[in-house]
Structures are given as C-alpha cells and as structure tokens.
Design an enzyme around this catalytic site. Sequence first.
Site, short mmCIF file in Angstrom:
data_model
loop_
_atom_site.label_atom_id
_atom_site.label_comp_id
_atom_site.label_asym_id
_atom_site.label_seq_id
_atom_site.Cartn_x
_atom_site.Cartn_y
_atom_site.Cartn_z
N TYR A 76 0.84 -1.14 -0.26
CA TYR A 76 -0.02 0.02 -0.05
C TYR A 76 0.80 1.40 -0.01
O TYR A 76 0.91 2.08 1.07
CB TYR A 76 -0.83 0.07 1.12
CG TYR A 76 -1.87 -0.92 1.34
CD1 TYR A 76 -2.13 -1.86 0.13
CD2 TYR A 76 -2.69 -1.41 2.51
CE1 TYR A 76 -3.12 -2.85 0.11
CE2 TYR A 76 -3.58 -2.55 2.62
CZ TYR A 76 -3.82 -3.01 1.22
OH TYR A 76 -4.80 -4.10 1.32
N GLU A 178 -7.23 -14.32 1.66
CA GLU A 178 -7.63 -14.79 0.11
C GLU A 178 -7.00 -16.15 -0.20
O GLU A 178 -6.60 -16.32 -1.48
CB GLU A 178 -6.95 -13.55 -0.86
CG GLU A 178 -7.97 -12.42 -0.74
CD GLU A 178 -9.27 -12.43 -1.50
OE1 GLU A 178 -9.55 -13.77 -2.17
OE2 GLU A 178 -10.22 -11.87 -1.29
N LYS A 308 -11.23 10.64 6.65
CA LYS A 308 -11.62 11.65 7.01
C LYS A 308 -12.30 11.37 8.59
O LYS A 308 -12.80 10.20 8.72
CB LYS A 308 -13.01 12.26 6.29
CG LYS A 308 -12.56 12.57 4.78
CD LYS A 308 -13.70 12.88 4.05
CE LYS A 308 -13.37 13.56 2.74
NZ LYS A 308 -12.82 12.71 1.96
N GLU A 314 -18.37 8.07 12.15
CA GLU A 314 -19.78 7.61 11.60
C GLU A 314 -19.49 5.90 11.56
O GLU A 314 -20.39 5.17 12.26
CB GLU A 314 -20.04 8.00 10.33
CG GLU A 314 -21.22 7.34 9.55
CD GLU A 314 -21.17 8.04 8.01
OE1 GLU A 314 -22.04 7.20 7.33
OE2 GLU A 314 -20.63 8.89 7.70
#
Length: 362
Positions: A76, A178, A308, A314
């Site tokens: 990443y 995976e 964010k 949230e």
Amino acid sequence: MPSTVATKPLGKNGPLVPRLGLGLMVLSGMYSTPGSDAERLKFLDDVYARGSGTLVPLPPPQFRLCPTNLAPADEYKDSEDLIGKWFAANPSKRKDIFLATKFAIRQDPDGGHQGLSVDSSPEYCKQAIKKSLSRLQLPYVDLYYVHRVDKKTPIENTMKVMVELKNEGKIKYIGLSECSADTIRRAHVVHPVTAMQIEYSPFCLAIEDPKIEVLKTCRELGIATVAYSPLGNGLLTGTLRAQADWTKPGDLRGALPWLQADVFEHNLGVVDRIGELAKKKGVSPSQLALAWVLKQGDDVFAIPGTTKIHRLDENLASLDVELSEDDEKAVRQLAKEIKGGRIQDLTGYAFASTPPLENGSA
C-alpha cells in the site's frame, strides 16, 4: 461515537482487539491523491484520540478500547512509512496499538499497479518483514499476514518461516488472506493461524459459499475473520453517484465490476434501497453495512478505510446499531440483486491453493 468500542478475542487464542479497526489502504492514496504527511499524521493523532476520555485502557497485555487496530501493508504505497513516522513521534503509544501488516504482493519498480506479482516464498517473506520493520521503525508487528499465496510455494514452507519470525520476536500472530479452505487447514497444522483477512460485505458473500467453505473452515479451527472492503469499496456508503466520483487522479476503483457502465445504474438502485432501510433505522448506509458485517458473528472483525475523521466517527457509531434477524435478512436479500463479480476473481488469486509438500515435511 459509542461509549466503548467492543473488543473480542482475535481467534481462539488471540488477544482482545476492537471489532472495528482501520484499514490504511485509502490513507496511502489508493483511491485518490494522498494528503500531505502533516495532514495524514494529524489524522492518525485524531484516530488515537478516539481512545481517550470515555474509552478506558485495558491492562497489559491487552489493548486499548479504541479504533487503533491498524492495517497497513507493504503493497500500500507509503502506508508503512507513514505509520513509522507516527510511531517515531509517539513511541509511548505503541503499546496501545494492535498493528497488522502483510507481505507477498510485490510492487513493480515505478510504484504503480501494473505488473504486480505474488511471492509467498520463504525467501521473500524474510526480505519483506525486514523492509516492513525498517519502514515502520519498529522491532515487531502484532499480526503478519500472507497477503496472497503464489500457488507455487507449499503453504507449509511459508508457515515454517512465519514461525521462525515469531520465535525471533518479529511478529506475534500469523494471518492469511484470500486463500482456499484447504490451504488454511494445511497452514493451521504447522502453526495456529490467528486471523483470515478476506473480502466480506452484503455485496460479497463468497466466503459463505459451501463450495468455498472459507468461513466454515475458519470457524471450525477458531480463526478470526477480518473483513476487508466491508463497505464495498465505497459503493455501500451511498456516496458514489456518478463516474466522476471514482475517476479522480489516483483512484483505482475504475476496474471494479460493480462500477462498470453497464451495471452501475442498476447497482445504484440497489444501494438506494439499502439506504432506505438505513433511513428507517435512523442510521447512515455505512453504519447499516458495517453493523450487518458485525452481525455475522463475534468472530468477525471489520477494517473499513477512510481519510476523514468524521467518517471514522460515523463508522464507530455502527457499533451501537442493533440489527434484528429480519433487518439482517432484508439487507442480505436486497444485496443479492447486485450485478458484477469480485475484482479479486479477475486476479487469479482469489481463494488460491498451494501445491502439496513433496517430501511431506516443511
């Protein structure tokens, strides 16, 4: 935010960790141009701060009741480097973080996503952990995943070197990602596997397939399921409304089968109907989707990514969302209408198996 962040054992004999962690793929710029180091380090400060105040630390060797279940990877982009900078600036906070990283997907020299290769060989495992620890500026990681198996290296050989890394104190727990049920079972014979990281969301139920048996196998062996992309690469948030939402510079989602022009409008309709269910419960679509994933069992953990802090808040609030059996079934039924398969199916490494060990011993 919830008053406490629920923790559960990560696998049969694993540590207590938050059921909702933070995936760092997005923070490193896989969906957009990454922010500056200053902006992203401030974000990590804010993430850590969610563990203070009303969230009480657990005594050692457990972990803080906070969303600091972090998951970067060597593939990443600069995620490990970024975390390394954060730890260097906050060394006393290492004890509060459950940190996982992965190896086996090799990046091409220019840092792009063309020409990626998979290498789960013992030789590359040793190289990869050395590089990861250097980037992280740490002596160990809590959980080390085999990101993909290369279909050439017997899993027993990969596990043998992972056990060596554990004995050397460079990793604490071993994870897979995976791979097939057979590969999971063979790996577990060599050494207990703590966690299996796999795509799992209302739109992606492959691990439940009786022909695949990954979820069933993990439960039989006491291996935790860590759900990546629990929000369907953002589709389940309801915020992807038009092509412009995923064609910004650096966004890699254009290849997702769910977002292709011939199916997107249909899929958006499915998302909106799920959104109507969320509205009736007084929650956001993201919260409903995450609550759905966590509803699948206490052995299921989720690692949604975000850049964010209000989205993190949230997501954390989804831990307080209670779903009835009817709610779970309603989401599942609607999600069956989604069109387009898994992006992982296009790679050739979804639920991959490894060849048998020729001499019968690692």
